[in-house]
Design a protein around this motif. Structure first.
Motif, PDB file in Angstrom:
ATOM      1  N   VAL A   3       6.846   1.433 -12.469  1.00 37.05           N
ATOM      2  CA  VAL A   3       5.476   1.133 -12.069  1.00 37.05           C
ATOM      3  C   VAL A   3       4.488   1.799 -13.012  1.00 37.05           C
ATOM      4  N   ALA A   4       3.310   1.234 -13.070  1.00 38.19           N
ATOM      5  CA  ALA A   4       2.199   1.830 -13.799  1.00 38.19           C
ATOM      6  C   ALA A   4       1.091   2.034 -12.781  1.00 38.19           C
ATOM      7  N   VAL A   5       0.575   3.236 -12.733  1.00 32.15           N
ATOM      8  CA  VAL A   5      -0.474   3.562 -11.768  1.00 32.15           C
ATOM      9  C   VAL A   5      -1.798   3.662 -12.515  1.00 32.15           C
ATOM     10  N   GLU A   6      -2.788   2.959 -12.004  1.00 30.94           N
ATOM     11  CA  GLU A   6      -4.108   2.933 -12.622  1.00 30.94           C
ATOM     12  C   GLU A   6      -4.766   4.320 -12.571  1.00 30.94           C
ATOM     13  N   THR A   7      -5.503   4.652 -13.613  1.00 35.26           N
ATOM     14  CA  THR A   7      -6.257   5.903 -13.618  1.00 35.26           C
ATOM     15  C   THR A   7      -7.437   5.783 -12.663  1.00 35.26           C
ATOM     16  N   GLY A   8      -7.942   6.935 -12.251  1.00 36.92           N
ATOM     17  CA  GLY A   8      -9.114   6.951 -11.386  1.00 36.92           C
ATOM     18  C   GLY A   8      -8.882   7.753 -10.126  1.00 36.92           C
ATOM     19  N   VAL A   9      -9.827   7.629  -9.217  1.00 36.13           N
ATOM     20  CA  VAL A   9      -9.788   8.359  -7.949  1.00 36.13           C
ATOM     21  C   VAL A   9      -9.152   7.466  -6.891  1.00 36.13           C
ATOM     22  N   TRP A  10      -8.260   8.054  -6.117  1.00 27.11           N
ATOM     23  CA  TRP A  10      -7.532   7.353  -5.061  1.00 27.11           C
ATOM     24  C   TRP A  10      -7.805   8.033  -3.734  1.00 27.11           C
ATOM     25  N   GLN A  11      -8.102   7.249  -2.711  1.00 28.20           N
ATOM     26  CA  GLN A  11      -8.422   7.762  -1.368  1.00 28.20           C
ATOM     27  C   GLN A  11      -7.273   7.431  -0.418  1.00 28.20           C
ATOM     28  N   LEU A  12      -6.859   8.396   0.379  1.00 27.80           N
ATOM     29  CA  LEU A  12      -5.803   8.170   1.360  1.00 27.80           C
ATOM     30  C   LEU A  12      -6.306   7.239   2.453  1.00 27.80           C
ATOM     31  N   THR A 127      -0.032  -1.614  -6.671  1.00 25.36           N
ATOM     32  CA  THR A 127      -0.842  -2.665  -7.278  1.00 25.36           C
ATOM     33  C   THR A 127      -1.983  -1.949  -7.993  1.00 25.36           C
ATOM     34  N   ALA A 128      -2.880  -2.708  -8.597  1.00 26.14           N
ATOM     35  CA  ALA A 128      -4.014  -2.084  -9.276  1.00 26.14           C
ATOM     36  C   ALA A 128      -4.921  -1.347  -8.299  1.00 26.14           C
ATOM     37  N   GLY A 129      -4.903  -1.743  -7.010  1.00 31.70           N
ATOM     38  CA  GLY A 129      -5.823  -1.136  -6.054  1.00 31.70           C
ATOM     39  C   GLY A 129      -5.187  -0.372  -4.916  1.00 31.70           C
ATOM     40  N   ALA A 130      -3.839  -0.352  -4.831  1.00 30.52           N
ATOM     41  CA  ALA A 130      -3.184   0.347  -3.723  1.00 30.52           C
ATOM     42  C   ALA A 130      -1.844   0.908  -4.182  1.00 30.52           C
ATOM     43  N   LEU A 131      -1.469   2.019  -3.557  1.00 28.81           N
ATOM     44  CA  LEU A 131      -0.259   2.734  -3.936  1.00 28.81           C
ATOM     45  C   LEU A 131       0.341   3.375  -2.692  1.00 28.81           C
ATOM     46  N   THR A 132       1.646   3.223  -2.493  1.00 30.12           N
ATOM     47  CA  THR A 132       2.329   3.888  -1.385  1.00 30.12           C
ATOM     48  C   THR A 132       3.398   4.805  -1.944  1.00 30.12           C
ATOM     49  N   LEU A 133       3.360   6.063  -1.489  1.00 28.70           N
ATOM     50  CA  LEU A 133       4.344   7.071  -1.861  1.00 28.70           C
ATOM     51  C   LEU A 133       5.109   7.487  -0.610  1.00 28.70           C
ATOM     52  N   GLU A 134       6.418   7.673  -0.749  1.00 29.12           N
ATOM     53  CA  GLU A 134       7.224   8.172   0.357  1.00 29.12           C
ATOM     54  C   GLU A 134       7.985   9.398  -0.107  1.00 29.12           C
ATOM     55  N   THR A 161       8.523  14.281   6.681  1.00 33.20           N
ATOM     56  CA  THR A 161       8.618  12.961   6.057  1.00 33.20           C
ATOM     57  C   THR A 161       7.211  12.377   6.011  1.00 33.20           C
ATOM     58  N   ALA A 162       6.913  11.704   4.923  1.00 32.51           N
ATOM     59  CA  ALA A 162       5.572  11.135   4.777  1.00 32.51           C
ATOM     60  C   ALA A 162       5.631   9.815   4.033  1.00 32.51           C
ATOM     61  N   ALA A 163       4.836   8.874   4.509  1.00 33.21           N
ATOM     62  CA  ALA A 163       4.554   7.626   3.805  1.00 33.21           C
ATOM     63  C   ALA A 163       3.041   7.605   3.638  1.00 33.21           C
ATOM     64  N   LEU A 164       2.585   7.797   2.424  1.00 34.35           N
ATOM     65  CA  LEU A 164       1.160   7.954   2.134  1.00 34.35           C
ATOM     66  C   LEU A 164       0.645   6.727   1.378  1.00 34.35           C
ATOM     67  N   ARG A 165      -0.353   6.083   1.942  1.00 33.62           N
ATOM     68  CA  ARG A 165      -0.952   4.895   1.316  1.00 33.62           C
ATOM     69  C   ARG A 165      -2.309   5.287   0.752  1.00 33.62           C
ATOM     70  N   PHE A 166      -2.486   5.070  -0.533  1.00 34.43           N
ATOM     71  CA  PHE A 166      -3.747   5.363  -1.214  1.00 34.43           C
ATOM     72  C   PHE A 166      -4.358   4.061  -1.719  1.00 34.43           C
ATOM     73  N   THR A 167      -5.687   4.002  -1.695  1.00 35.54           N
ATOM     74  CA  THR A 167      -6.407   2.893  -2.317  1.00 35.54           C
ATOM     75  C   THR A 167      -7.312   3.454  -3.411  1.00 35.54           C
ATOM     76  N   ARG A 168      -7.417   2.707  -4.479  1.00 35.76           N
ATOM     77  CA  ARG A 168      -8.220   3.179  -5.612  1.00 35.76           C
ATOM     78  C   ARG A 168      -9.689   2.961  -5.320  1.00 35.76           C
ATOM     79  N   VAL A 169     -10.469   4.001  -5.503  1.00 43.20           N
ATOM     80  CA  VAL A 169     -11.907   3.944  -5.262  1.00 43.20           C
ATOM     81  C   VAL A 169     -12.522   3.062  -6.349  1.00 43.20           C
ATOM     82  N   GLY A 170     -13.303   2.092  -5.907  1.00 40.09           N
ATOM     83  CA  GLY A 170     -13.953   1.191  -6.847  1.00 40.09           C
ATOM     84  C   GLY A 170     -13.086   0.028  -7.295  1.00 40.09           C
ATOM     85  N   ALA A 171     -11.880  -0.091  -6.711  1.00 42.18           N
ATOM     86  CA  ALA A 171     -10.991  -1.198  -7.119  1.00 42.18           C
ATOM     87  C   ALA A 171     -11.414  -2.497  -6.465  1.00 42.18           C
TER      88      ALA A 171
END
Length: 171
Positions: A3-12, A127-134, A161-171
């Motif tokens: 995967v490639a993760v977009e640079t920038g600020v990500w909000q949980l 994706t360019a605007g969302a990311l999930t980490l487990e 255990t954690a499943a964390l969903r982040f969205t990119r700010v401004g995406a």
């Protein structure tokens, strides 16, 4: 998967995030499980691919499905929410390696006591605007001043255990 993760600020996204805790009790015969209903956080992915950020748990939101136990867990015997209402994990550095695996180094703070914590997280969606980490890792509660153990009933490490969903700010 690489995967490639977009640079920038990500909000949980707290509505798409789950953080749970489990620990053996009754001499290892019963596993107590709980979830944190209130989770917040954000991070930043830098142009070099490294990342920093913070995840915060509202300790009073821990729900083990037994009110009396939850009240005891909030007491000074355990989390001491009157004096330490939050658990924080501050990511000092994270790098995506081995395709979809992130190696994370940070600092876990529980009851006002901070300890280094390393973990491995898997990128399960990106994706360019969302990311999930487990992730799943263990914690020794005694390292954070939680030594209450009536009759030696509580043994071993707690598992987070954690499943964390982040969205990119401004995406």
């Amino acid at each position: 998967m690489t995967v490639a993760v977009e640079t920038g600020v990500w909000q949980l996204d707290p509505t798409a995030t789950a953080v749970a805790l489990s620990h053996k009790t009754f001499w290892g015969l019963v596993t107590v499980k709980g979830t944190f209903a209130a989770v917040a956080g954000q991070g930043e992915v830098r142009p070099d691919g490294s990342a920093t950020g913070t995840v915060t748990l509202d300790v009073a939101s821990l729900d083990t499905k037994l009110a009396k136990r939850d009240t005891h867990l909030r007491s000074a015997d355990f989390f001491d929410t009157d004096h330490h209402p939050e658990i924080t994990f501050a990511v000092r550095g994270a790098e995506l390696r081995d395709g979809a695996t992130a190696h994370v180094n940070g600092q876990l703070t529980v009851r006002g006591i901070s300890r280094p914590q390393s973990l491995t997280a898997r990128v399960t969606a990106a994706t360019a605007g969302a990311l999930t980490l487990e992730t799943e890792f263990t914690v020794d509660r005694a390292e954070f001043g939680m030594t209450w153990n009536q009759l030696g009933m509580i043994r071993g490490l707690a598992t987070v255990t954690a499943a964390l969903r982040f969205t990119r700010v401004g995406a």
